[in-house]
Design a protein around this motif. Structure first.
Motif, PDB file in Angstrom:
ATOM      1  N   ASP A   1       0.877  -1.170   0.000  1.00 20.03           N
ATOM      2  CA  ASP A   1       0.000   0.000   0.000  1.00 20.03           C
ATOM      3  C   ASP A   1       0.913   1.218   0.000  1.00 20.03           C
ATOM      4  OD1 ASP A   1      -1.739   2.102   0.479  1.00 20.03           O
ATOM      5  OD2 ASP A   1      -3.006   0.951   1.845  1.00 20.03           O
ATOM      6  N   HIS A   2       1.223   1.711  -1.197  1.00 21.43           N
ATOM      7  CA  HIS A   2       2.210   2.781  -1.317  1.00 21.43           C
ATOM      8  C   HIS A   2       1.689   4.107  -0.789  1.00 21.43           C
ATOM      9  CE1 HIS A   2       4.889   0.234  -3.725  1.00 21.43           C
ATOM     10  NE2 HIS A   2       3.791  -0.229  -4.305  1.00 21.43           N
TER      11      HIS A   2
ATOM     12  N   ALA B   1      -0.426   4.528   1.743  1.00 24.97           N
ATOM     13  CA  ALA B   1      -0.399   4.466   3.210  1.00 24.97           C
ATOM     14  C   ALA B   1       1.008   4.255   3.741  1.00 24.97           C
ATOM     15  CB  ALA B   1      -1.329   3.356   3.702  1.00 24.97           C
ATOM     16  N   GLY B   2       1.946   3.899   2.875  1.00 28.04           N
ATOM     17  CA  GLY B   2       3.326   3.679   3.307  1.00 28.04           C
ATOM     18  C   GLY B   2       3.496   2.438   4.147  1.00 28.04           C
ATOM     19  N   LYS B   3       2.893   1.321   3.707  1.00 29.20           N
ATOM     20  CA  LYS B   3       3.031   0.096   4.490  1.00 29.20           C
ATOM     21  C   LYS B   3       3.027  -1.131   3.585  1.00 29.20           C
ATOM     22  CE  LYS B   3      -1.911  -0.567   5.486  1.00 29.20           C
ATOM     23  NZ  LYS B   3      -2.911  -0.721   6.579  1.00 29.20           N
TER      24      LYS B   3
ATOM     25  N   GLU C   1       2.165  -5.390   4.024  1.00 36.21           N
ATOM     26  CA  GLU C   1       1.639  -6.464   4.865  1.00 36.21           C
ATOM     27  C   GLU C   1       2.123  -7.801   4.318  1.00 36.21           C
ATOM     28  OE1 GLU C   1      -2.561  -4.417   6.335  1.00 36.21           O
ATOM     29  OE2 GLU C   1      -2.595  -6.092   4.917  1.00 36.21           O
TER      30      GLU C   1
ATOM     31  N   ARG D   1       2.055  -9.595   9.211  1.00 37.13           N
ATOM     32  CA  ARG D   1       3.025  -8.660   9.756  1.00 37.13           C
ATOM     33  C   ARG D   1       2.996  -7.389   8.913  1.00 37.13           C
ATOM     34  NH1 ARG D   1       8.437 -12.328  11.113  1.00 37.13           N
ATOM     35  NH2 ARG D   1       7.420 -13.775  12.560  1.00 37.13           N
ATOM     36  N   VAL D   2       3.080  -6.239   9.574  1.00 37.27           N
ATOM     37  CA  VAL D   2       2.965  -4.953   8.887  1.00 37.27           C
ATOM     38  C   VAL D   2       4.279  -4.184   9.038  1.00 37.27           C
ATOM     39  CG1 VAL D   2       1.676  -2.801   8.693  1.00 37.27           C
ATOM     40  CG2 VAL D   2       0.484  -4.913   9.338  1.00 37.27           C
ATOM     41  N   TYR D   3       4.759  -3.627   7.933  1.00 34.31           N
ATOM     42  CA  TYR D   3       6.017  -2.886   7.913  1.00 34.31           C
ATOM     43  C   TYR D   3       5.793  -1.517   7.268  1.00 34.31           C
ATOM     44  CZ  TYR D   3       7.742  -7.625   8.589  1.00 34.31           C
ATOM     45  OH  TYR D   3       7.941  -8.902   9.060  1.00 34.31           O
ATOM     46  N   GLU D   4       6.506  -0.520   7.742  1.00 31.88           N
ATOM     47  CA  GLU D   4       6.396   0.819   7.179  1.00 31.88           C
ATOM     48  C   GLU D   4       7.423   1.007   6.060  1.00 31.88           C
ATOM     49  OE1 GLU D   4       6.780   3.737  10.208  1.00 31.88           O
ATOM     50  OE2 GLU D   4       4.897   3.191  11.217  1.00 31.88           O
ATOM     51  N   ILE D   5       6.997   1.698   4.991  1.00 26.10           N
ATOM     52  CA  ILE D   5       7.894   2.022   3.891  1.00 26.10           C
ATOM     53  C   ILE D   5       7.713   3.496   3.524  1.00 26.10           C
ATOM     54  CG2 ILE D   5       7.956  -0.303   2.922  1.00 26.10           C
ATOM     55  CD1 ILE D   5       5.886   0.599   0.851  1.00 26.10           C
ATOM     56  N   GLN D   6       8.722   4.055   2.870  1.00 31.21           N
ATOM     57  CA  GLN D   6       8.656   5.443   2.402  1.00 31.21           C
ATOM     58  C   GLN D   6       9.185   5.522   0.981  1.00 31.21           C
ATOM     59  OE1 GLN D   6      10.807   7.939   5.129  1.00 31.21           O
ATOM     60  NE2 GLN D   6       9.201   7.905   6.685  1.00 31.21           N
TER      61      GLN D   6
END
Length: 265
Positions: A119-120, A122-124, A126, A141-146
């Motif tokens: 989900d670009h 939302a910056g995450k 799954e 598991r959920v990870y944050e991305i930028q």
């Protein structure tokens, strides 16, 4: 076979963002099929294929390329162990960002299913991972991305569009790629052009070093070398990996339905 896909994917990790490039300038097309051989010394130990599906696939109301890699053991190794690995992704046709990636791993008695959702906005990311033989499954598991983050398959497509004429020998190419549970800042060093005797003929090729921290598996920081055809197709011709047990090779052996040029069977 994990190592087949990893070697192929390491070759693809050097692409830079080209989101503004129009769709009709992609150097690949739907229906493309590539085949590879994995070898160690004189021995063939595996084979792999990479396919871009014949049709666009709607995913989250967006037309996507569907890219699939299949890997299995071959030769003498296939007598002793069974491997059937399948990797793939749905990649937006406009900007080549991944929306969904998947892996189905079967290596001997080991089995794993993995589903990754990007989900670009939302910056995450799954990730759902489980053993298909077991009813109980762990939560996502959920990870944050930028910024622009790719998976292995989408970074492969970006490489195919990379304009190598903008690089000089020694230039570094970088890309952010999410793999399993980590975000990697991959780096490649452009090493110029050379003519190589590949499995699909004598071809002029771009040569790149893939930079990795030395480890028990890869003892040399520049232990992985990739050759990419210096033509509009940018085909992955060969990957040479210096590993702790010796050198392994992933060679392109045939292709069909490429955008520029005839088939090679």
């Amino acid at each position: 076979m994990l190592i087949i896909v990893l070697l192929l994917s390491l070759l693809s990790a050097g692409a830079q963002p080209t989101s503004s490039a129009p769709v009709d300038r992609h150097n690949f097309k739907k229906g493309e099929h590539l085949e590879f051989k994995l070898s160690y010394g004189w021995f063939t130990v595996g084979k792999a294929s990479l396919d871009i599906d014949n049709n666009y696939h709607p995913y989250q109301n967006t037309d996507c390329f569907k890219v699939d890699v299949k890997g299995s053991t071959a030769g003498l190794l296939g007598v002793f162990t069974h491997v059937d690995d399948r990797w793939g992704a749905y990649v937006r046709k406009d900007n080549l960002l991944p929306l969904h990636a998947y892996r189905d791993i079967e290596e001997g008695k080991y089995m794993r299913v993995e589903r990754t959702y990007f989900d670009h906005e939302a910056g995450k990311v799954e990730v759902l991972r489980y053993d298909p033989r077991k009813e109980q499954r762990k939560p996502k598991r959920v990870y944050e991305i930028q910024g622009e983050v790719y998976d292995l398959m989408s970074s492969y497509l970006y490489l195919r569009n990379l304009n190598f004429s903008q690089y000089s020998k020694g230039d570094t190419i970088r890309v952010k790629t999410f793999y399993e549970d980590e975000l990697y800042n991959f780096r490649l060093v452009y090493d110029g052009k050379e003519t190589m005797d590949s499995k699909v003929g004598e071809i002029s090729a771009h040569r790149l070093y893939f930079l990795i921290p030395p480890s028990d598996i890869f003892p040399n920081e520049k232990g992985i070398i990739a050759w990419i055809s210096a033509d509009p197709n940018h085909l992955p011709l060969r990957i040479e990996a210096e590993m702790f047990f010796g050198k392994a090779y992933c060679d392109l052996t045939s292709y069909r339905n490429i955008k520029y040029g005839p088939d090679y069977q």
